[in-house]
Design a protein around this motif. Structure first.
Motif, short mmCIF file in Angstrom:
data_model
loop_
_atom_site.label_atom_id
_atom_site.label_comp_id
_atom_site.label_asym_id
_atom_site.label_seq_id
_atom_site.Cartn_x
_atom_site.Cartn_y
_atom_site.Cartn_z
N LYS A 54 -2.33 -7.20 0.24
CA LYS A 54 -1.52 -7.90 -0.78
C LYS A 54 -0.17 -7.20 -0.92
O LYS A 54 -0.01 -6.06 -0.47
N SER A 55 0.78 -7.88 -1.61
CA SER A 55 2.07 -7.20 -1.77
C SER A 55 1.91 -6.07 -2.80
O SER A 55 1.11 -6.15 -3.72
N ILE A 56 2.70 -5.03 -2.61
CA ILE A 56 2.57 -3.84 -3.46
C ILE A 56 3.57 -3.98 -4.61
O ILE A 56 4.79 -4.04 -4.37
N PRO A 57 3.09 -4.03 -5.87
CA PRO A 57 4.02 -4.24 -6.99
C PRO A 57 4.99 -3.07 -7.16
O PRO A 57 4.65 -1.92 -6.86
N GLU A 58 6.16 -3.39 -7.66
CA GLU A 58 7.21 -2.41 -7.92
C GLU A 58 6.70 -1.29 -8.83
O GLU A 58 7.05 -0.12 -8.66
N THR A 59 5.85 -1.65 -9.80
CA THR A 59 5.34 -0.65 -10.75
C THR A 59 4.57 0.44 -10.02
O THR A 59 4.58 1.60 -10.43
N ILE A 60 3.91 0.08 -8.93
CA ILE A 60 3.17 1.09 -8.15
C ILE A 60 4.15 1.88 -7.29
O ILE A 60 4.11 3.12 -7.26
N LEU A 61 5.06 1.18 -6.62
CA LEU A 61 6.03 1.88 -5.77
C LEU A 61 6.86 2.89 -6.58
O LEU A 61 7.20 3.96 -6.08
N ASN A 62 7.15 2.53 -7.83
CA ASN A 62 7.94 3.43 -8.68
C ASN A 62 7.22 4.74 -8.99
O ASN A 62 7.84 5.70 -9.45
N LYS A 63 5.91 4.75 -8.75
CA LYS A 63 5.16 6.00 -9.03
C LYS A 63 5.13 6.93 -7.82
O LYS A 63 4.55 8.01 -7.87
N ILE A 64 5.72 6.47 -6.72
CA ILE A 64 5.67 7.27 -5.49
C ILE A 64 6.99 8.01 -5.29
O ILE A 64 8.05 7.38 -5.16
N HIS A 65 6.91 9.33 -5.27
CA HIS A 65 8.12 10.13 -5.04
C HIS A 65 7.90 11.01 -3.82
O HIS A 65 7.03 11.87 -3.82
N VAL A 66 8.69 10.73 -2.78
CA VAL A 66 8.56 11.51 -1.55
C VAL A 66 9.83 12.33 -1.35
O VAL A 66 10.93 11.79 -1.41
N GLU A 67 9.64 13.63 -1.15
CA GLU A 67 10.78 14.52 -0.92
C GLU A 67 10.66 15.11 0.46
O GLU A 67 9.59 15.59 0.84
N GLN A 68 11.76 15.10 1.20
CA GLN A 68 11.76 15.78 2.50
C GLN A 68 12.75 16.93 2.42
O GLN A 68 13.90 16.73 2.02
N SER A 69 12.30 18.15 2.79
CA SER A 69 13.26 19.25 2.84
C SER A 69 13.21 19.92 4.21
O SER A 69 12.14 20.29 4.68
N PHE A 70 14.39 20.01 4.81
CA PHE A 70 14.51 20.54 6.17
C PHE A 70 15.18 21.90 6.11
O PHE A 70 16.33 22.03 5.71
#
Ligand code: DC
Length: 218
Positions: A54-70
């Protein structure tokens, strides 16, 4: 001066991220692993039992925080403050990631992160659609490909786990390439102006040499 963008796209397990990190270190640029964003999002969604059907609601995507540090040539990935650098490389995430990466709302989420990163520094980015969709005007574009058998053997050596058969890795790689290149949105394909390298018979240093040569020539 405008930021330099070096896009390294290509098939799964062709050493894109190894090369991208080496190039970033060599030129002192920042590095982003676009696949790692899709992997971290996949990890979050499978942990929360959120199906890719199913499509992933914005409310769920807003809870995902991905950080990349190089730093110092290596990349650390944090998902909501937790280091998932190694976890996202596991077999489970690898098997599911293409199903989630097909979704437009997830792709938009990743595109936003990548474009924000490019605002502040020159970047090397590896992925599937960096030179075609995310940064069609990238300064340099490369496309890596290789025989699936050779890719599976290399990956098998890397993971160093005898319980995982080389044949299952080959199957997973082929399935992933198939989903990635046949999807409707941003499929895996070489940009017309990308420089293609078949890495089947080349070692890491030989591929690096070719990339650097091409960059320095232009
Ligand atoms: O580069 P990787 O194998 O870690 O990428 C994992 C998956 O993420 C890959 O099978 C497809 C998806 N991906 C994508 O769709 N677009 C990208 N730019 C990068 C990765």
């Amino acid at each position: 001066m405008d930021s330099i963008i070096i896009a390294i796209d290509g098939q799964a397990s062709t050493g894109k991220s190894t090369q991208a990190k080496k190039i970033a270190k060599y030129f002192n640029y920042n590095y982003r692993d676009s696949g790692a964003y899709y992997r971290a999002i996949t990890l979050y969604l499978i942990q929360k039992n959120i199906s890719s059907d199913k499509s992933i609601p914005e409310t769920i995507l807003n809870k995902i925080h991905v950080e990349q540090s190089f730093e110092e040539g290596s990349l650390k990935i944090d998902l909501n403050g937790i280091d998932v650098t190694h976890k996202i490389r596991g077999f489970k995430v690898s098997s599911y990631v293409s199903k989630y990466a097909k979704k437009q709302e997830i792709r938009n989420f990743v595109y936003r992160q990548l474009r924000i990163s490019a605002e502040s520094s020159s970047l090397v980015i590896d992925g599937r659609d960096i030179g075609t969709v995310v940064f069609p005007k990238a300064t340099f574009k490369f496309f890596l490909l290789a025989d699936p058998k050779i890719r599976a053997q290399r990956r098998h050596k890397q993971i160093n786990d005898l319980s995982v058969k080389v044949e299952s890795i080959e199957k997973e790689i082929k399935t992933r390439d198939n989903i990635d290149s046949t999807r409707e949105i941003a499929p895996l394909k070489k940009a017309d102006d990308a420089f293609e390298i078949d890495v089947s018979c080349l070692n890491i240093e030989e591929v690096f040499e070719k990339l650097i040569q091409k960059i320095n020539l232009q």
